[in-house]
Design an enzyme around this catalytic site. Sequence first.
Site, PDB file in Angstrom:
ATOM      1  N   ARG A  76       0.820  -1.220   0.000  1.00 11.38           N
ATOM      2  CA  ARG A  76       0.000   0.000   0.000  1.00 11.38           C
ATOM      3  C   ARG A  76       0.851   1.268   0.000  1.00 11.38           C
ATOM      4  NH1 ARG A  76      -1.964  -1.938   5.269  1.00 11.38           N
ATOM      5  NH2 ARG A  76      -0.582  -1.079   6.827  1.00 11.38           N
ATOM      6  N   PRO A  79       3.927   3.160  -5.026  1.00  8.17           N
ATOM      7  CA  PRO A  79       3.092   3.845  -6.005  1.00  8.17           C
ATOM      8  C   PRO A  79       3.030   3.207  -7.399  1.00  8.17           C
ATOM      9  CG  PRO A  79       5.184   4.956  -5.816  1.00  8.17           C
ATOM     10  CD  PRO A  79       5.196   3.837  -4.805  1.00  8.17           C
ATOM     11  N   ARG A  90      20.721 -17.561  -8.289  1.00 14.17           N
ATOM     12  CA  ARG A  90      21.334 -18.816  -7.868  1.00 14.17           C
ATOM     13  C   ARG A  90      22.423 -18.512  -6.853  1.00 14.17           C
ATOM     14  NH1 ARG A  90      19.971 -18.908 -13.038  1.00 14.17           N
ATOM     15  NH2 ARG A  90      18.898 -20.732 -13.856  1.00 14.17           N
ATOM     16  N   LEU A  91      22.584 -19.433  -5.918  1.00 16.56           N
ATOM     17  CA  LEU A  91      23.666 -19.351  -4.941  1.00 16.56           C
ATOM     18  C   LEU A  91      24.035 -20.791  -4.617  1.00 16.56           C
ATOM     19  CD1 LEU A  91      24.087 -16.983  -2.006  1.00 16.56           C
ATOM     20  CD2 LEU A  91      24.383 -19.410  -1.604  1.00 16.56           C
ATOM     21  N   GLY A  99      29.303 -26.192   5.178  1.00 18.92           N
ATOM     22  CA  GLY A  99      29.412 -26.338   6.627  1.00 18.92           C
ATOM     23  C   GLY A  99      30.536 -25.537   7.255  1.00 18.92           C
ATOM     24  N   GLY A 101      30.654 -21.981   6.861  1.00 17.47           N
ATOM     25  CA  GLY A 101      30.252 -20.578   6.897  1.00 17.47           C
ATOM     26  C   GLY A 101      30.401 -19.850   5.577  1.00 17.47           C
ATOM     27  N   GLY A 103      28.703 -20.358   2.722  1.00 14.68           N
ATOM     28  CA  GLY A 103      27.401 -20.044   2.125  1.00 14.68           C
ATOM     29  C   GLY A 103      26.862 -18.744   2.677  1.00 14.68           C
ATOM     30  N   TYR A 139      17.390 -19.008   3.565  1.00 15.31           N
ATOM     31  CA  TYR A 139      17.076 -17.589   3.341  1.00 15.31           C
ATOM     32  C   TYR A 139      16.246 -17.012   4.482  1.00 15.31           C
ATOM     33  CZ  TYR A 139      18.929 -18.072  -1.388  1.00 15.31           C
ATOM     34  OH  TYR A 139      19.748 -18.289  -2.465  1.00 15.31           O
TER      35      TYR A 139
END
Length: 172
Positions: A76, A79, A90-91, A99, A101, A103, A139
């Site tokens: 809302r 505009p 992609r990742l 494992g 760290g 990522g 995510y």
Amino acid sequence: MELTISILDKTHQRNNFECGRPALDHYIKKQASQDTKRDLAVCYVLCRKDEPEVIGYYTLSSHAVARSEFPEELARKLPYLEIPTVLLGRLALSSSYQGKGLGEFLLTEALNRCAKLGNEMGILAVTVDPIDEDARRFYAAFGFIALPGSGRMFMTIKTIEEELPGGDQEKP
């Protein structure tokens, strides 16, 4: 281990890349350079310093999301019918480096890159299309929010700037 992130080029070795998800393995081996050449996406690769083997990657491209796909409390305030975003398409991280760290490091680096872009042009958010439930949980743990009625998730540039470590975060 000293690491570098750069844009994929022909010197990078990716034929042995395996992350455990065939679609992501295939992409880096067969399609990433084509997408880059066609200006459809930019593929950033993670390598050990002075070594060409790709150990991880992510892609970024411009994107737009219909205002109606955003949660009502945000929609809302917007505009326009189409809202500018960056698609983190992609990742992936090689199985042998998972494992550790990396990522999280790749994701944070990608998001900080998007925040810098957001200071130069209009970008409301970063969107992702998680490949599976594991990716969705990954995510979500970083604060991505589901876009109602779609499999996509998003994080606003404002949230990235306020809550994530800056671009100078230390590599694991």
